[in-house]
Design a protein around this motif. Sequence first.
Motif, short mmCIF file in Angstrom:
data_model
loop_
_atom_site.label_atom_id
_atom_site.label_comp_id
_atom_site.label_asym_id
_atom_site.label_seq_id
_atom_site.Cartn_x
_atom_site.Cartn_y
_atom_site.Cartn_z
N LEU A 154 -2.79 -3.98 6.35
CA LEU A 154 -2.47 -5.14 7.50
C LEU A 154 -3.59 -5.46 8.30
CD1 LEU A 154 0.89 -3.65 8.98
CD2 LEU A 154 0.35 -5.47 7.50
N ILE A 155 -4.64 -4.63 8.49
CA ILE A 155 -5.71 -4.66 9.61
C ILE A 155 -7.22 -5.13 8.67
CG2 ILE A 155 -5.02 -3.40 11.10
CD1 ILE A 155 -6.85 -1.25 10.54
N ALA A 198 -0.81 5.18 6.06
CA ALA A 198 -2.39 4.88 6.13
C ALA A 198 -2.76 3.61 5.46
CB ALA A 198 -3.35 5.94 5.87
N ALA A 199 -2.26 3.59 3.97
CA ALA A 199 -2.31 2.33 3.13
C ALA A 199 -1.99 1.19 3.68
CB ALA A 199 -1.98 2.71 1.91
N LEU A 200 -0.60 1.28 4.31
CA LEU A 200 0.02 0.14 4.72
C LEU A 200 -0.75 -0.53 6.13
CD1 LEU A 200 2.40 -2.02 4.66
CD2 LEU A 200 3.62 -0.32 5.95
N LEU A 201 -1.36 0.38 6.83
CA LEU A 201 -2.08 0.13 7.82
C LEU A 201 -3.46 -0.68 7.66
CD1 LEU A 201 -2.35 0.00 11.18
CD2 LEU A 201 -3.33 2.49 10.84
N LEU A 202 -3.90 0.02 6.66
CA LEU A 202 -5.29 -0.51 6.16
C LEU A 202 -5.14 -2.08 5.56
CD1 LEU A 202 -7.07 2.51 4.61
CD2 LEU A 202 -7.95 1.24 6.49
N PRO A 239 -6.39 -9.90 6.38
CA PRO A 239 -7.49 -10.42 6.81
C PRO A 239 -8.43 -11.06 5.93
CG PRO A 239 -7.05 -9.07 8.50
CD PRO A 239 -6.47 -8.63 7.10
N VAL A 240 -9.27 -10.08 5.24
CA VAL A 240 -10.19 -10.48 4.14
C VAL A 240 -9.65 -11.45 3.27
CG1 VAL A 240 -11.86 -9.70 2.31
CG2 VAL A 240 -11.47 -8.64 4.55
#
Length: 305
Positions: A39-40, A33-37, A44-45
């Motif tokens: 990435l998305i 979940a941390a990896l997915l957050l 980007p920020v």
Amino acid sequence: MPISERDETHLPKWTKWLDLSDRALAVLLLAPAALLLSLIIVYPVARLIYTSFFSLSLTSGLPAEFIGLENFALMIDDPVFWETLWNTVLITIITVPGALIVGMALALLANLPFATQWPVRLSLLIPWALPLSFAGLIFAWFFHSQYGVVNDVLVRLGFEGIIWFNSPNWAFAAICLTIIWKTSSFMALMILAGLQTIPRSLYEAADVDGAGRIRQFFEITLPLLKPSIVVALIFRTITALQTFDIPFMMTAGGPGTSTATLAMYIHQNTVSFLDLGYGSALAVVMFALSMAVTAVYLRIIRAKD
């Protein structure tokens, strides 16, 4: 020797790595979940902030050039930035309390013990499910000066029709009314969920003590709804600061830039002008404003806890 201990001595050595502590197991389970957050959200920020320090215009044909805080310095002398920022803040100040009041009334209505509650609750879902751009188009027609529904009702009531989109004030009022209609259903759904968690026994005890409906609302309903209201306010405030679709479809920011929002100005710089550096800097300001508002809400929650 107990059977369990005897079995452990015959296990392969690599199985010791499967005996994780609670902390290690939690880290392992949360890693995807941390990896997915990352990435998305995080990447980007971070990329947005990085780009805001560069002069990057795709129409110039020049390579990106590091200019530090120059993009942010340009905002100080940019009247359109200040106007769109003020419009965004004003929309937030007007529509967030307006949506809360209307949403509260709708939630209380939907929570009444009707014989068939589904029509009332379905009416809450329709505005929420309607796309923002579609809602903007519908209400642009409603407020049309010649064949709009609103002017038709005003004329039938004996009032003079209004040319809504030729006046900055009337155009701004039409946008705010549309946003309140669209977002009040979201507030109502959040508050209705909170109402469902309040035990009925509290109201029965209040009736026995002689408390009226108004007193019950302020001493039972409202205090127990505070967590739901705060969560709804956080989401609604952030989306209000990012308002784009409804004013874009209704007025395109006009007359002039009197109804343009900060999100619309970011869109103009990045998509229309292809100035990614300045557009990124504007987006960083909007992101910082959203985070600041969220921090204020969270601080209020912690203080009450």
